[in-house]
Scaffold this active site. Structure first.
Site, PDB file in Angstrom:
ATOM      1  N   ASN A 151      35.044  34.895  44.097  1.00  0.00           N
ATOM      2  CA  ASN A 151      35.159  35.844  45.201  1.00  0.00           C
ATOM      3  C   ASN A 151      34.106  35.632  46.292  1.00  0.00           C
ATOM      4  O   ASN A 151      34.321  35.990  47.440  1.00  0.00           O
ATOM      5  CB  ASN A 151      35.083  37.280  44.670  1.00  0.00           C
ATOM      6  CG  ASN A 151      33.949  37.483  43.684  1.00  0.00           C
ATOM      7  OD1 ASN A 151      33.879  36.795  42.663  1.00  0.00           O
ATOM      8  ND2 ASN A 151      33.064  38.385  43.982  1.00  0.00           N
ATOM      9  N   CYS A 325      29.815  44.391  45.313  1.00  0.00           N
ATOM     10  CA  CYS A 325      29.195  45.124  44.213  1.00  0.00           C
ATOM     11  C   CYS A 325      27.708  44.848  44.137  1.00  0.00           C
ATOM     12  O   CYS A 325      26.960  45.614  43.560  1.00  0.00           O
ATOM     13  CB  CYS A 325      29.836  44.723  42.893  1.00  0.00           C
ATOM     14  SG  CYS A 325      31.614  44.649  43.011  1.00  0.00           S
TER      15      CYS A 325
HETATM   16  C1  LIG Z   1      37.499  42.784  43.289  1.00  0.00           C
HETATM   17  C2  LIG Z   1      37.398  41.928  42.076  1.00  0.00           C
HETATM   18  C3  LIG Z   1      37.482  42.479  40.781  1.00  0.00           C
HETATM   19  C4  LIG Z   1      37.587  43.963  40.553  1.00  0.00           C
HETATM   20  O1  LIG Z   1      38.845  44.484  40.876  1.00  0.00           O
HETATM   21  P1  LIG Z   1      38.997  46.063  41.164  1.00  0.00           P
HETATM   22  O2  LIG Z   1      40.459  46.260  41.313  1.00  0.00           O
HETATM   23  O3  LIG Z   1      38.211  46.347  42.393  1.00  0.00           O
HETATM   24  O4  LIG Z   1      38.443  46.776  39.972  1.00  0.00           O
HETATM   25  C5  LIG Z   1      37.421  41.633  39.704  1.00  0.00           C
HETATM   26  N1  LIG Z   1      37.294  40.307  39.867  1.00  0.00           N
HETATM   27  C6  LIG Z   1      37.214  39.732  41.081  1.00  0.00           C
HETATM   28  C7  LIG Z   1      37.089  38.258  41.189  1.00  0.00           C
HETATM   29  C8  LIG Z   1      37.252  40.516  42.224  1.00  0.00           C
HETATM   30  O5  LIG Z   1      37.159  39.941  43.423  1.00  0.00           O
END
Ligand SMILES: *Cc1c(COP(=O)(O)O)cnc(C)c1O
Length: 386
Positions: A151, A325
């Site tokens: 991400n 986060c």
């Molecule tokens: C945003 C994200 C998550 C978390 O997903 P949510 O629906 O916000 O709980 C988990 N893994 C990755 C790689 C993300 O980008």
């Protein structure tokens, strides 16, 4: 002032068609999908349809899809669910050092409970080496969980290659595909995975909904006990509007993904080369080629990412320093650290993540204001010598 949202890896706006599809399920079709009367059965039908769309998109069967409250729950379910269901078989888990905290923290939690976790390193592009995974496998290994694409830097990982390794050994393979679904093709058979997480709000769907793909025959223990929902795999009255919204978002993604992938790659590359031409002492983080079409992570030497974000925000431009986060903490990104990026340089990193409403004018605007911001911040930086 112009507003330019370039933080789509953190979340996306809900697609207007998605909102439209969801609305009837609040007021008209409000039934509990477990009820046997018509009110309930209409809701049940809508869930079934959404499940088919999600399954179809990733090459799965509808009964292999379990709806969750999002990507985080899907990751927790996959990791803890497989760990607890297989603890008599073994106690070893393999993951990577660049996972999202929705994977890293469940792994750390399991370590406290006596499981052993190996964190596979990555190279300077954020790529792991499948041979390292192969070497880390022991007879205790029950689960391998590695993300499909990162991400923060967008690097796309060679998941399919581990699939081949683990298939013979009966080890479960999970991938967090929250960032790849909607952006690049995702197919559970081509990836050789047994479990796959996805999330609604990263793909123009609503927040608070996601799904876990569980390959038929996979041993997994539910995390939430209650009624018999989701074939006893996830209790709790289904969030029908959100499930319908997720289905719609996936349906739209199926139609637009190919074109958007090309369009966003071009815009992203324009932004990257524009920054390179106008600003010196910049570095690209992530793999130059094996990368999500929409993601650009760059380090600007001598300054802090947070200051760039705040200055851009005052110009109406939204970007982030890697993961939403971890922002707020001054800790440098664990992803850039694992990639061996010099901490001094990692501090000055920002992530641009593009999406469906971004235009060439947006990119031109960023290229117009960013050089001034960087020059001003560097002029104030005691570290900067031209
Ligand atoms: C945003 C994200 C998550 C978390 O997903 P949510 O629906 O916000 O709980 C988990 N893994 C990755 C790689 C993300 O980008």
């Amino acid at each position: 002032m112009r507003k330019v949202y370039l933080d789509h890896n953190a979340t996306t706006p809900t697609h207007p068609e998605v909102v439209k599809a969801m609305l009837p399920y609040y007021e008209e079709v409000f039934g509990n999908a477990s009820s046997i009367h018509q009110f309930g059965q209409q809701a049940r039908k809508a869930i079934d349809k959404a499940r088919e769309k999600v399954a179809d998109f990733i090459g799965a069967k509808p009964e292999e899809i379990v709806f969750t409250s999002g990507g985080t729950e899907a990751d927790n379910f996959a990791i803890k669910g497989v760990a607890y269901a297989n603890e008599k078989k073994g106690n070893h888990i393999i993951t990577s050092s660049i996972e999202h905290h929705a994977v890293l923290n469940p792994c750390k939690y399991l370590e406290k409970q006596g499981f052993q976790v190996t964190y596979i390193p990555v190279d300077r592009y954020g790529l792991f080496n499948p041979d390292e995974v192969k070497k880390a496998v022991t007879k205790e290994t029950i689960l391998i969980t590695i993300m499909h694409a990162n991400n923060e830097v967008g690097t796309i990982e060679p998941i399919a290659e581990i699939g081949k390794i683990v298939k013979e050994k009966g080890i479960c393979l999970h991938t967090d595909a929250v960032q790849t679904v909607e952006k690049i093709p995702v197919n559970v058979d081509k990836l050789n995975v047994d479990l796959l997480s996805l999330s609604g709000h990263k793909i123009y769907g609503p927040k608070g909904i996601g799904a876990l793909y569980i390959r038929k025959g996979t041993r997994i223990q539910p995390l939430i006990q209650g009624g018999h929902h989701e074939k006893n795999r996830r209790a709790g009255t289904e969030n029908v509007p959100a499930i319908v919204g997720l289905g719609k978002a996936i349906e739209i993604a199926k139609e637009t993904m190919e074109g958007e992938s090309i369009r966003l790659t071009n815009l992203r590359n324009k932004l990257c080369s524009g920054i390179g031409e106008k600003i010196d002492h910049v570095h690209l983080n992530g793999h130059p080629g094996k990368r999500l079409p929409n993601t650009l992570n760059m380090s600007f030497e001598f300054i802090e990412g947070e200051s760039i974000i705040l200055s851009l925000d005052m110009k109406g431009i939204a970007v982030s320093s890697g993961s939403a986060c971890t922002s707020g903490s001054l800790e440098p990104s664990h992803v850039l650290k694992a990639m061996g990026v010099d901490p001094a340089i990692a501090q000055g990193s920002i992530r641009f993540s593009l999406g469906k409403d971004n235009t060439e004018e947006d990119i031109n605007y960023v290229l117009e204001v960013l050089p001034e911001i960087i020059a001003r911040l560097r002029a104030m930086s005691p570290l900067y010598r031209k």
